[in-house]
Design a protein around this motif. Structure first.
Motif, PDB file in Angstrom:
ATOM      1  N   PHE A  46       0.858  -1.178   0.000  1.00  0.00           N
ATOM      2  CA  PHE A  46       0.000   0.000   0.000  1.00  0.00           C
ATOM      3  C   PHE A  46       0.899   1.235   0.000  1.00  0.00           C
ATOM      4  N   HIS A  47       0.569   2.198  -0.872  1.00  0.00           N
ATOM      5  CA  HIS A  47       1.320   3.452  -0.969  1.00  0.00           C
ATOM      6  C   HIS A  47       0.336   4.617  -0.956  1.00  0.00           C
ATOM      7  N   SER A  48       0.822   5.760  -0.546  1.00  0.00           N
ATOM      8  CA  SER A  48       0.021   6.982  -0.590  1.00  0.00           C
ATOM      9  C   SER A  48       0.620   7.918  -1.621  1.00  0.00           C
ATOM     10  N   ALA A  49      -0.198   8.363  -2.564  1.00  0.00           N
ATOM     11  CA  ALA A  49       0.248   9.393  -3.510  1.00  0.00           C
ATOM     12  C   ALA A  49      -0.028  10.731  -2.829  1.00  0.00           C
ATOM     13  N   ASP A  50      -1.280  11.161  -2.857  1.00  0.00           N
ATOM     14  CA  ASP A  50      -1.641  12.409  -2.175  1.00  0.00           C
ATOM     15  C   ASP A  50      -2.812  12.211  -1.211  1.00  0.00           C
ATOM     16  N   ARG A  51      -3.151  10.954  -0.917  1.00  0.00           N
ATOM     17  CA  ARG A  51      -4.155  10.605   0.092  1.00  0.00           C
ATOM     18  C   ARG A  51      -3.661   9.359   0.822  1.00  0.00           C
ATOM     19  N   LYS A  52      -3.979   9.277   2.115  1.00  0.00           N
ATOM     20  CA  LYS A  52      -3.638   8.097   2.899  1.00  0.00           C
ATOM     21  C   LYS A  52      -4.888   7.248   3.074  1.00  0.00           C
ATOM     22  N   LEU A  53      -4.676   5.949   3.127  1.00  0.00           N
ATOM     23  CA  LEU A  53      -5.766   5.034   3.445  1.00  0.00           C
ATOM     24  C   LEU A  53      -5.789   4.881   4.962  1.00  0.00           C
ATOM     25  N   SER A  83      -6.850  -3.055  10.108  1.00  0.00           N
ATOM     26  CA  SER A  83      -6.663  -4.358   9.453  1.00  0.00           C
ATOM     27  C   SER A  83      -5.959  -4.287   8.113  1.00  0.00           C
ATOM     28  N   LYS A  84      -5.034  -3.333   7.929  1.00  0.00           N
ATOM     29  CA  LYS A  84      -4.322  -3.280   6.645  1.00  0.00           C
ATOM     30  C   LYS A  84      -3.613  -4.599   6.345  1.00  0.00           C
ATOM     31  N   THR A  85      -3.032  -5.221   7.386  1.00  0.00           N
ATOM     32  CA  THR A  85      -2.346  -6.497   7.184  1.00  0.00           C
ATOM     33  C   THR A  85      -3.340  -7.560   6.734  1.00  0.00           C
ATOM     34  N   GLY A  86      -4.510  -7.594   7.355  1.00  0.00           N
ATOM     35  CA  GLY A  86      -5.544  -8.552   6.966  1.00  0.00           C
ATOM     36  C   GLY A  86      -6.056  -8.304   5.558  1.00  0.00           C
ATOM     37  N   TYR A 115      -0.860  -1.060  -4.476  1.00  0.00           N
ATOM     38  CA  TYR A 115      -2.061  -0.243  -4.400  1.00  0.00           C
ATOM     39  C   TYR A 115      -1.613   1.166  -4.049  1.00  0.00           C
ATOM     40  N   ILE A 116      -1.987   2.139  -4.875  1.00  0.00           N
ATOM     41  CA  ILE A 116      -1.606   3.534  -4.665  1.00  0.00           C
ATOM     42  C   ILE A 116      -2.880   4.324  -4.381  1.00  0.00           C
ATOM     43  N   PHE A 117      -2.958   4.908  -3.186  1.00  0.00           N
ATOM     44  CA  PHE A 117      -4.141   5.655  -2.766  1.00  0.00           C
ATOM     45  C   PHE A 117      -3.926   7.128  -3.066  1.00  0.00           C
ATOM     46  N   CYS A 118      -4.946   7.730  -3.678  1.00  0.00           N
ATOM     47  CA  CYS A 118      -4.782   9.088  -4.192  1.00  0.00           C
ATOM     48  C   CYS A 118      -6.105   9.847  -4.138  1.00  0.00           C
ATOM     49  N   SER A 119      -6.076  11.079  -4.634  1.00  0.00           N
ATOM     50  CA  SER A 119      -7.262  11.941  -4.694  1.00  0.00           C
ATOM     51  C   SER A 119      -7.975  11.762  -6.036  1.00  0.00           C
ATOM     52  N   THR A 130       6.692 -11.120 -17.083  1.00  0.00           N
ATOM     53  CA  THR A 130       7.281 -12.428 -16.796  1.00  0.00           C
ATOM     54  C   THR A 130       6.144 -13.306 -16.289  1.00  0.00           C
ATOM     55  N   PRO A 131       6.386 -14.592 -16.131  1.00  0.00           N
ATOM     56  CA  PRO A 131       5.324 -15.422 -15.545  1.00  0.00           C
ATOM     57  C   PRO A 131       4.900 -14.866 -14.183  1.00  0.00           C
ATOM     58  N   GLY A 132       3.626 -14.920 -13.927  1.00  0.00           N
ATOM     59  CA  GLY A 132       3.091 -14.352 -12.695  1.00  0.00           C
ATOM     60  C   GLY A 132       2.590 -12.942 -12.952  1.00  0.00           C
ATOM     61  N   ILE A 133       1.804 -12.460 -12.016  1.00  0.00           N
ATOM     62  CA  ILE A 133       1.136 -11.167 -12.184  1.00  0.00           C
ATOM     63  C   ILE A 133       1.872 -10.082 -11.404  1.00  0.00           C
ATOM     64  N   THR A 134       2.087  -8.964 -12.085  1.00  0.00           N
ATOM     65  CA  THR A 134       2.612  -7.756 -11.466  1.00  0.00           C
ATOM     66  C   THR A 134       1.685  -6.630 -11.892  1.00  0.00           C
ATOM     67  N   GLY A 135       1.208  -5.849 -10.924  1.00  0.00           N
ATOM     68  CA  GLY A 135       0.281  -4.794 -11.289  1.00  0.00           C
ATOM     69  C   GLY A 135       0.308  -3.619 -10.341  1.00  0.00           C
ATOM     70  N   GLU A 136      -0.264  -2.525 -10.836  1.00  0.00           N
ATOM     71  CA  GLU A 136      -0.471  -1.325 -10.036  1.00  0.00           C
ATOM     72  C   GLU A 136      -1.957  -1.002 -10.072  1.00  0.00           C
ATOM     73  N   VAL A 137      -2.486  -0.663  -8.908  1.00  0.00           N
ATOM     74  CA  VAL A 137      -3.902  -0.321  -8.795  1.00  0.00           C
ATOM     75  C   VAL A 137      -3.984   1.038  -8.109  1.00  0.00           C
ATOM     76  N   TYR A 138      -4.521   2.009  -8.827  1.00  0.00           N
ATOM     77  CA  TYR A 138      -4.690   3.367  -8.301  1.00  0.00           C
ATOM     78  C   TYR A 138      -6.124   3.502  -7.812  1.00  0.00           C
ATOM     79  N   ILE A 139      -6.273   3.969  -6.566  1.00  0.00           N
ATOM     80  CA  ILE A 139      -7.595   4.072  -5.951  1.00  0.00           C
ATOM     81  C   ILE A 139      -7.796   5.479  -5.419  1.00  0.00           C
ATOM     82  N   SER A 140      -8.901   6.109  -5.840  1.00  0.00           N
ATOM     83  CA  SER A 140      -9.254   7.433  -5.326  1.00  0.00           C
ATOM     84  C   SER A 140      -9.980   7.283  -3.992  1.00  0.00           C
TER      85      SER A 140
END
Length: 147
Positions: free
Chosen positions: A6-13, A17-20, A41-45, A73-83
């Motif tokens: 979990f990352h914060s761009a310009d908003r924090k989540l 239970s973040k670990t859960g 996961y990048i949390f933003c405005s 490569t084999p396996g999934i790598t992704g970025e998910v931006y969430i407002s």
């Protein structure tokens, strides 16, 4: 087990239970029989995500989530931006808790990376059913562990 960050761009989540939640996101890939390398996961405005929507998808409207599959490569790598702004508003509109709406978009992004689509009505129904399944599973596990 893949890495979930979990990352914060310009908003924090701000939820408990973040670990859960990270564990639950990882479990989606296991249950869907997909190999996860890494998901960020990048949390933003609203404004931050609107600019991504314009720059990368040529869409000029607000959205709650944008998912990028970066797998090379084999396996999934992704970025998910969430407002976070949109998630808060959607929780009110849909009369659900902020936590459940956060879970919905986090799991939605993971499901997209597992190959689920949501452009057509039957795809949307399946996506919603899988989101609901994983949200319910999260709450059952949380209750079992008393988190």
């Amino acid at each position: 087990m893949g890495k979930v960050y979990f990352h914060s761009a310009d908003r924090k989540l701000t939820v408990n239970s973040k670990t859960g939640i990270k564990r639950a996101a990882n479990n989606i890939f296991e249950e869907e029989m997909m190999v996860l390398n890494r998901i960020d996961y990048i949390f933003c405005s609203d404004q931050f995500l609107l600019q991504i929507n314009r720059d990368f998808l040529q869409h000029d409207y607000f959205t709650d989530i944008i998912t990028f599959d970066l797998s090379d490569t084999p396996g999934i790598t992704g970025e998910v931006y969430i407002s976070v702004d949109r998630v808060k508003e959607n929780a009110v509109v849909h009369r659900t808790s902020f936590l459940d709406e956060v879970l919905r978009v986090i799991f939605h992004g993971a499901l997209h990376l597992c190959g689920y689509k949501d452009k057509k009505t039957p795809e949307q129904k399946l996506m919603r059913a899988r989101e609901d399944y994983y949200i319910n599973k999260f709450h059952v596990e949380r209750e079992k562990l008393n988190l």
